[in-house]
Design a protein around this motif. Sequence first.
Motif, short mmCIF file in Angstrom:
data_model
loop_
_atom_site.label_atom_id
_atom_site.label_comp_id
_atom_site.label_asym_id
_atom_site.label_seq_id
_atom_site.Cartn_x
_atom_site.Cartn_y
_atom_site.Cartn_z
N LEU A 125 0.86 -1.30 0.00
CA LEU A 125 -0.01 0.12 0.25
C LEU A 125 1.03 1.18 -0.06
O LEU A 125 0.62 2.37 -0.83
CB LEU A 125 -0.78 0.10 1.33
N GLY A 126 1.80 1.09 0.79
CA GLY A 126 2.80 2.46 0.80
C GLY A 126 3.18 2.85 -0.46
O GLY A 126 3.23 3.78 -1.09
N ILE A 127 3.80 1.82 -1.15
CA ILE A 127 4.31 1.97 -2.41
C ILE A 127 3.34 2.29 -3.61
O ILE A 127 3.71 3.24 -4.39
CB ILE A 127 5.32 0.56 -2.94
N LEU A 128 2.35 1.48 -3.49
CA LEU A 128 1.08 1.99 -4.36
C LEU A 128 0.82 3.63 -4.23
O LEU A 128 0.44 4.04 -5.14
CB LEU A 128 -0.25 1.14 -4.25
N PHE A 129 0.63 3.98 -2.83
CA PHE A 129 0.57 5.36 -2.59
C PHE A 129 1.40 6.32 -3.36
O PHE A 129 0.92 7.15 -3.86
CB PHE A 129 0.38 5.64 -1.27
N LEU A 130 2.66 5.98 -3.35
CA LEU A 130 3.80 6.87 -4.33
C LEU A 130 3.39 6.79 -5.48
O LEU A 130 3.53 7.91 -6.27
CB LEU A 130 4.90 6.30 -3.78
N GLU A 186 5.88 14.14 4.12
CA GLU A 186 5.00 14.78 5.53
C GLU A 186 5.51 16.23 5.80
O GLU A 186 4.83 16.84 6.35
CB GLU A 186 5.36 13.78 6.57
N ARG A 187 6.62 16.35 5.44
CA ARG A 187 7.19 17.91 5.64
C ARG A 187 6.60 18.83 4.73
O ARG A 187 6.37 19.89 5.24
CB ARG A 187 8.80 18.28 5.31
N GLY A 188 6.12 18.54 3.68
CA GLY A 188 5.47 19.26 2.74
C GLY A 188 3.91 19.24 2.97
O GLY A 188 3.20 20.31 2.57
N ASN A 189 3.44 18.30 3.70
CA ASN A 189 1.98 18.25 3.82
C ASN A 189 1.70 18.01 5.27
O ASN A 189 1.63 16.72 5.90
CB ASN A 189 1.36 17.20 3.09
N LYS A 190 1.58 19.11 6.20
CA LYS A 190 1.57 18.74 7.60
C LYS A 190 0.18 17.77 8.14
O LYS A 190 0.45 17.12 9.01
CB LYS A 190 1.36 20.12 8.46
N ARG A 191 -0.60 17.79 7.38
CA ARG A 191 -1.94 17.01 7.69
C ARG A 191 -1.54 15.50 7.61
O ARG A 191 -2.31 14.66 8.18
CB ARG A 191 -2.98 17.35 6.89
N LEU A 192 -0.60 15.17 6.95
CA LEU A 192 0.07 13.70 6.74
C LEU A 192 1.04 13.52 7.74
O LEU A 192 1.74 12.20 8.02
CB LEU A 192 0.68 13.40 5.54
N SER A 193 1.55 14.03 8.75
CA SER A 193 2.43 14.22 9.66
C SER A 193 2.29 13.01 10.55
O SER A 193 0.88 13.06 11.37
CB SER A 193 2.74 15.45 10.57
N GLY A 194 3.07 11.75 10.76
CA GLY A 194 2.73 10.79 11.53
C GLY A 194 1.95 9.66 10.94
O GLY A 194 1.60 8.90 11.36
N VAL A 195 1.26 10.06 9.68
CA VAL A 195 0.35 9.22 9.00
C VAL A 195 1.00 8.25 8.03
O VAL A 195 0.63 6.87 7.93
CB VAL A 195 -0.60 9.94 8.59
N LEU A 196 1.94 8.49 7.28
CA LEU A 196 2.52 7.67 6.39
C LEU A 196 3.37 6.68 6.73
O LEU A 196 4.15 6.92 7.81
CB LEU A 196 3.30 8.55 5.09
N ARG A 209 -7.72 4.36 9.12
CA ARG A 209 -7.90 5.91 9.38
C ARG A 209 -6.77 6.55 8.75
O ARG A 209 -7.05 7.56 8.15
CB ARG A 209 -7.88 6.07 10.85
N ARG A 210 -5.49 5.99 8.83
CA ARG A 210 -4.44 6.62 7.91
C ARG A 210 -4.69 6.67 6.54
O ARG A 210 -4.48 7.76 5.91
CB ARG A 210 -3.09 6.07 8.54
N LEU A 211 -5.07 5.67 6.07
CA LEU A 211 -5.42 5.58 4.76
C LEU A 211 -6.72 6.72 4.33
O LEU A 211 -6.55 7.52 3.35
CB LEU A 211 -6.28 4.07 4.06
N ALA A 212 -7.69 7.08 5.33
CA ALA A 212 -8.73 8.02 5.01
C ALA A 212 -7.92 9.34 4.94
O ALA A 212 -8.28 9.98 4.00
CB ALA A 212 -9.78 7.90 6.13
N ILE A 213 -7.12 9.54 5.77
CA ILE A 213 -6.39 10.75 5.97
C ILE A 213 -5.43 10.86 4.60
O ILE A 213 -5.57 12.15 4.05
CB ILE A 213 -5.35 11.09 7.18
N MET A 214 -4.89 9.91 4.15
CA MET A 214 -4.16 9.91 3.04
C MET A 214 -5.17 10.38 1.78
O MET A 214 -4.80 10.94 1.15
CB MET A 214 -3.41 8.65 2.73
#
Length: 481
Positions: A35-40, A90-100, A217-222
Amino acid sequence: MTKGTGLAGMESKLWMAADKLRGSIAPTRYKDIVLGILFLKYISDREKRDENKRPKSFRVPEEARWTYIMERADTAEIGFTLDEAFRAIERGNKRLSGVLPIRYSGEELDPRRIGEVVAVIDSFDTLTIEEDALGRVYEYFLGKFASLLGQGDGEFYTPDGVVKLLVEMIGPVSGTLYDPCCGSGGMLVQASRAVQAQSGRISNLSVFGQEMNAATRRLAIMNLTVRGVEADLGRTNGDTLRADQFMDRKFDNILANPPFNVSDWGQESLLEDPRWQWGVPAKGNANYAWLSHTLAKLAPSGVAGIVLANGSLTSRISGEGDLRREMIERDKVDCIVSLPDKLFYTTGIPVSLWLFRNGKRRKGEVLFLDARSRGTMVNRKLRELEETDIGEIAGAYHRWLADCKYQDKAGWCKSASIADIRERDYLLTPARYVGVKETEEGEPFGEKMDKLVAELAELMSQTPILDERIKKSLRAIGYEL
């Protein structure tokens, strides 16, 4: 979406990607790595496609672009490259901090195998997957490893067609939107996109949700972030029934696909909960707890659409029939839709849609739609609702709402009064109300049944004569019955 494309046509590639990890990590972690790689890959594809119209609130840094990652896929540093890509996002998108996910460079993972996963995913056209690509892939792995992951809690990814149908039916255009069990955010994404298509501004809708599973929930935020949707998903992950994080709020629009038939939902600790204004839901099944929660959260002129297993339409166990009667008699139920089976990726269970509306336009009436024959099989296990199906179902509902060119149609739709429902003991199965459509020859069902019954009676009247002939024949050759 073209048949055979999307996730249904990519299963073998998804499994090929996961299979590269076999032996190096536990199978239950396959989905997280893939999932992480697919997200990128997904966000890079979207960035490339929507260069001039991507959300200003989301940016993909150069070191997170897919071309940058592919250049390093066959190196020993690929794990570090992936982790740095997520840190840059995450640095460029604060809402994703700690999510990815930042977990690819540890000693546990073989760089060669991670590089092979990257190579497999490079062959994906992620833009052919449903809009909620991450959620759909997540659900695929839940199904693939059902026994290992303990699948059995009734929680399923909401199919894209069902989401679109609900959005078309309740038509959120402004105000507040809430999903009490938002999963990977698919319903919130679809509703926000519909609002943007109508008004050009996602900001017209204030989005809220809650999800119990931390990874989901992390996926939803992403999902929401990459589409520029500002959403409040509560302080943390949590069980909505046991710990509602929006206790004092009411919502104009509610969309929900709660887990079906959950037995252990904490009824004992919630007996005095103010949400149970229709009665305390059954201890052994959470379906009516979700229905009651939804009604309790609905604004004075709000509308809600909920996906539930068909048993909720007829169950009488532990007082569920009494709760259903109260909801009907107080005129909260607006529409019930029976959907076909095999819509869900990991279960063939058929479901129904409940639509609630405060301040109903057609008071004292409920529209029943029997859509079990709709949809198209895309493979032997999976059916999809196509745009024509969605338009037909939603169109019938809106014509009924507007009282414009609506007519009852045998086998398809029926506007029933509360008195009609009372006569049927408050059972809400649409087929009980819409009846059976006329045959292709145009002969009404009732007339055809009269003929069949008459023919059966004639045959049964001849039974004694035929019995005696059989006995006589047997006696002629020395046998007695």
